[in-house]
Write a protein that holds these residues in place. Structure first.
Motif, mmCIF file in Angstrom:
data_model
loop_
_atom_site.group_PDB
_atom_site.id
_atom_site.type_symbol
_atom_site.label_atom_id
_atom_site.label_comp_id
_atom_site.label_asym_id
_atom_site.label_seq_id
_atom_site.Cartn_x
_atom_site.Cartn_y
_atom_site.Cartn_z
ATOM 1 N N LEU A 167 0.700 -1.317 0.000
ATOM 2 C CA LEU A 167 -0.080 -0.055 -0.075
ATOM 3 C C LEU A 167 0.789 1.128 -0.142
ATOM 4 C CD1 LEU A 167 -2.716 -1.122 2.590
ATOM 5 C CD2 LEU A 167 -3.131 -0.157 0.282
ATOM 6 N N LEU A 168 1.833 1.162 0.870
ATOM 7 C CA LEU A 168 2.823 2.532 0.775
ATOM 8 C C LEU A 168 3.277 2.596 -0.568
ATOM 9 C CD1 LEU A 168 4.219 1.785 4.304
ATOM 10 C CD2 LEU A 168 2.782 3.720 3.716
ATOM 11 N N VAL A 169 3.941 1.477 -1.082
ATOM 12 C CA VAL A 169 4.600 1.727 -2.297
ATOM 13 C C VAL A 169 3.727 2.566 -3.324
ATOM 14 C CG1 VAL A 169 5.673 0.328 -4.342
ATOM 15 C CG2 VAL A 169 6.495 0.004 -1.823
ATOM 16 N N LYS A 173 -8.493 2.256 -16.563
ATOM 17 C CA LYS A 173 -7.633 3.349 -15.969
ATOM 18 C C LYS A 173 -6.898 2.575 -14.890
ATOM 19 C CE LYS A 173 -10.914 7.151 -16.513
ATOM 20 N NZ LYS A 173 -11.826 8.122 -15.895
ATOM 21 N N MET A 174 -7.257 1.438 -14.215
ATOM 22 C CA MET A 174 -6.612 0.758 -12.947
ATOM 23 C C MET A 174 -5.286 0.123 -13.660
ATOM 24 S SD MET A 174 -8.331 1.667 -10.621
ATOM 25 C CE MET A 174 -9.792 2.682 -10.356
ATOM 26 N N LYS A 175 -4.157 0.022 -12.625
ATOM 27 C CA LYS A 175 -3.344 -0.681 -13.420
ATOM 28 C C LYS A 175 -2.591 -1.673 -12.390
ATOM 29 C CE LYS A 175 -1.402 3.509 -15.739
ATOM 30 N NZ LYS A 175 -0.717 4.619 -15.978
ATOM 31 N N THR A 176 -2.896 -1.704 -11.158
ATOM 32 C CA THR A 176 -2.523 -2.776 -10.302
ATOM 33 C C THR A 176 -3.721 -3.202 -9.302
ATOM 34 O OG1 THR A 176 -0.386 -1.534 -9.897
ATOM 35 C CG2 THR A 176 -0.811 -3.030 -8.349
ATOM 36 N N LEU A 177 -3.684 -4.369 -9.383
ATOM 37 C CA LEU A 177 -4.476 -5.234 -8.632
ATOM 38 C C LEU A 177 -4.212 -6.164 -7.434
ATOM 39 C CD1 LEU A 177 -7.697 -6.118 -7.894
ATOM 40 C CD2 LEU A 177 -7.256 -7.836 -9.852
ATOM 41 N N PRO A 230 -8.714 -6.657 -0.595
ATOM 42 C CA PRO A 230 -8.514 -6.351 -2.118
ATOM 43 C C PRO A 230 -7.920 -4.600 -2.290
ATOM 44 C CG PRO A 230 -10.940 -5.994 -1.314
ATOM 45 C CD PRO A 230 -10.087 -6.546 -0.220
ATOM 46 N N LEU A 231 -6.995 -4.361 -3.162
ATOM 47 C CA LEU A 231 -6.482 -3.176 -3.559
ATOM 48 C C LEU A 231 -6.356 -2.852 -5.090
ATOM 49 C CD1 LEU A 231 -4.803 -0.716 -2.596
ATOM 50 C CD2 LEU A 231 -2.511 -2.322 -2.849
ATOM 51 N N LEU A 232 -7.005 -1.780 -5.270
ATOM 52 C CA LEU A 232 -6.981 -1.709 -6.902
ATOM 53 C C LEU A 232 -6.425 -0.121 -7.037
ATOM 54 C CD1 LEU A 232 -7.880 -2.862 -9.554
ATOM 55 C CD2 LEU A 232 -10.207 -1.918 -8.735
ATOM 56 N N SER A 233 -5.428 0.010 -7.772
ATOM 57 C CA SER A 233 -4.948 1.479 -7.892
ATOM 58 C C SER A 233 -4.682 1.671 -9.295
ATOM 59 C CB SER A 233 -3.658 1.332 -7.176
ATOM 60 O OG SER A 233 -2.783 2.432 -7.272
ATOM 61 N N GLN A 234 -4.644 2.974 -9.433
ATOM 62 C CA GLN A 234 -4.067 3.378 -10.960
ATOM 63 C C GLN A 234 -2.786 3.642 -11.133
ATOM 64 O OE1 GLN A 234 -6.334 6.906 -12.612
ATOM 65 N NE2 GLN A 234 -8.088 6.446 -11.127
ATOM 66 N N ALA A 235 -1.929 3.389 -10.207
ATOM 67 C CA ALA A 235 -0.376 3.339 -10.008
ATOM 68 C C ALA A 235 0.034 2.033 -10.446
ATOM 69 C CB ALA A 235 0.237 3.768 -8.647
ATOM 70 N N SER A 236 1.266 1.983 -11.319
ATOM 71 C CA SER A 236 1.900 0.730 -11.616
ATOM 72 C C SER A 236 3.260 0.596 -10.587
ATOM 73 C CB SER A 236 2.607 0.864 -13.012
ATOM 74 O OG SER A 236 1.564 0.877 -13.994
ATOM 75 N N LEU A 237 3.567 -0.579 -10.375
ATOM 76 C CA LEU A 237 4.839 -0.922 -9.433
ATOM 77 C C LEU A 237 6.068 -1.137 -10.353
ATOM 78 C CD1 LEU A 237 3.279 -3.587 -7.268
ATOM 79 C CD2 LEU A 237 3.656 -1.314 -6.544
ATOM 80 N N ALA A 238 7.093 -0.826 -9.835
ATOM 81 C CA ALA A 238 8.299 -0.996 -10.685
ATOM 82 C C ALA A 238 8.394 -2.419 -10.985
ATOM 83 C CB ALA A 238 9.389 -0.730 -9.713
ATOM 84 N N ASP A 239 9.248 -2.431 -12.523
ATOM 85 C CA ASP A 239 9.470 -3.717 -13.209
ATOM 86 C C ASP A 239 10.033 -4.757 -12.279
ATOM 87 O OD1 ASP A 239 8.379 -2.224 -15.393
ATOM 88 O OD2 ASP A 239 10.163 -2.022 -16.297
ATOM 89 N N SER A 240 10.940 -4.175 -11.268
ATOM 90 C CA SER A 240 11.613 -5.315 -10.396
ATOM 91 C C SER A 240 10.961 -5.998 -9.458
ATOM 92 C CB SER A 240 12.718 -4.495 -9.489
ATOM 93 O OG SER A 240 12.116 -3.423 -8.849
ATOM 94 N N PHE A 241 9.570 -5.347 -9.197
ATOM 95 C CA PHE A 241 8.454 -5.954 -8.168
ATOM 96 C C PHE A 241 8.273 -7.378 -8.854
ATOM 97 C CE2 PHE A 241 4.304 -7.266 -6.773
ATOM 98 C CZ PHE A 241 4.412 -6.999 -5.320
ATOM 99 N N TYR A 242 8.176 -7.411 -9.958
ATOM 100 C CA TYR A 242 7.752 -8.821 -10.419
ATOM 101 C C TYR A 242 8.808 -9.890 -11.135
ATOM 102 C CZ TYR A 242 3.521 -6.181 -10.897
ATOM 103 O OH TYR A 242 2.305 -5.331 -10.627
ATOM 104 N N GLU A 243 10.014 -9.323 -10.570
ATOM 105 C CA GLU A 243 11.060 -10.405 -11.012
ATOM 106 C C GLU A 243 11.277 -11.321 -9.896
ATOM 107 O OE1 GLU A 243 14.365 -7.690 -11.648
ATOM 108 O OE2 GLU A 243 13.691 -6.980 -13.441
ATOM 109 N N LYS A 244 12.054 -12.492 -10.337
ATOM 110 C CA LYS A 244 12.413 -13.716 -9.430
ATOM 111 C C LYS A 244 13.017 -13.140 -8.284
ATOM 112 C CE LYS A 244 13.994 -18.417 -9.166
ATOM 113 N NZ LYS A 244 14.639 -19.563 -10.031
ATOM 114 N N PRO A 245 12.932 -13.076 -7.194
ATOM 115 C CA PRO A 245 13.763 -12.791 -6.026
ATOM 116 C C PRO A 245 15.164 -13.416 -6.210
ATOM 117 C CG PRO A 245 12.081 -14.178 -5.064
ATOM 118 C CD PRO A 245 11.706 -13.883 -6.609
#
Length: 254
Positions: free
Chosen positions: A7-9, A58-62, A237-252
């Motif tokens: 949520l903070l990010v 308009k939403m980008k992150t779920l 649930p969280l639905l936002s118009q902001a996108s997260l950084a590409d690195s968020f979706y990468e394998k840790p």
């Protein structure tokens, strides 16, 4: 704690991206205006009842919690991450990955977006490459629910031979049932379909999304009869118009 951090990010990124959203507004408006014309009139009324396709676009992150997993999806690229206390897996836009194959032994290519499709109903039935046709109404407790069959053009997604069947309340236009087939494992067309009841909705940032869904047994005519088990619940649930950084979706890193 992970949900709070997410949520903070998203809040920080949302503030930083306001100017970019303004720059893209005219482009998005043109896209939304044209895509609204491709749906059957009755199905568009279902989308409108649930908050409209324009709002969804308009939403980008779920994000939501399911059992002990936290699911996050980029709605435009469909990149995804599923985190649990023991493992994580997801899709970085090119490859599906798993953090620990000794603890997550299922096929991640099938599972990383499985519940996303169930949760993001009915809006995922507005994706590109879809072919719509009227379906025979579904009957339950003496009431008929009109519906549409959703099929896919060749080479769309991992299982383009899958079919979905959406059924809605003829008065309220609210989505009521989802029928679907699975061809991922057999790679063959199937006439056998499962059915889910959607009757528990909540408003998430202006859109009606399911709070829970319930699989049902069927009679010989394919109509639902009684629950096949307990409801599957979606929480936080969280639905936002902001996108997260590409690195968020990468394998840790291990």
């Amino acid at each position: 704690m992970k949900k709070i951090a997410l949520l903070l990010v998203i809040s920080v990124i949302s503030f930083a991206c306001k100017n970019e959203l303004k720059k893209d507004s005219e482009k998005e408006f043109v896209k939304q205006e044209t895509t609204a014309e491709k749906f059957p009139k009755a199905l568009k009324m279902v989308f409108d009842k649930h908050g409209t396709i324009d709002t969804w676009n308009k939403m980008k992150t779920l994000s939501y919690s399911l059992n002990k997993e936290e699911h996050t999806t980029d709605l435009h690229s469909r990149r995804a991450v599923i985190n649990s206390p023991e493992y994580s897996y997801g899709f970085d836009g090119e490859n599906v990955w798993v953090s620990d194959t000794t603890k997550f032994k299922k096929d991640p290519k099938f599972y990383y977006n499985l519940y996303f499709y169930f949760y993001a109903m009915p809006f995922v039935l507005a994706d590109d490459g879809i072919v719509y046709s009227e379906a025979k109404p579904l009957e339950f407790d003496g009431k008929k629910y009109p519906g549409y069959k959703i099929s896919y053009q060749a080479n769309v997604g991992n299982s383009s031979d899958d079919n979905y069947f959406i059924y809605f309340d003829p008065t309220t236009k609210e989505m009521s049932w989802l029928g679907y087939t699975v061809t991922y494992f057999s790679k063959k067309r199937s006439d056998k379909f499962s059915i889910i009841r959607y009757n528990d909705w909540e408003n998430v940032n202006g859109l009606l999304l399911p709070k829970s869904i319930t699989w049902y047994q069927k009679d010989d005519n394919g109509n639902p009869t009684e629950p096949a088990g307990d409801p599957t619940e979606f929480k936080l649930p969280l639905l936002s118009q902001a996108s997260l950084a590409d690195s968020f979706y990468e394998k840790p890193n291990q």
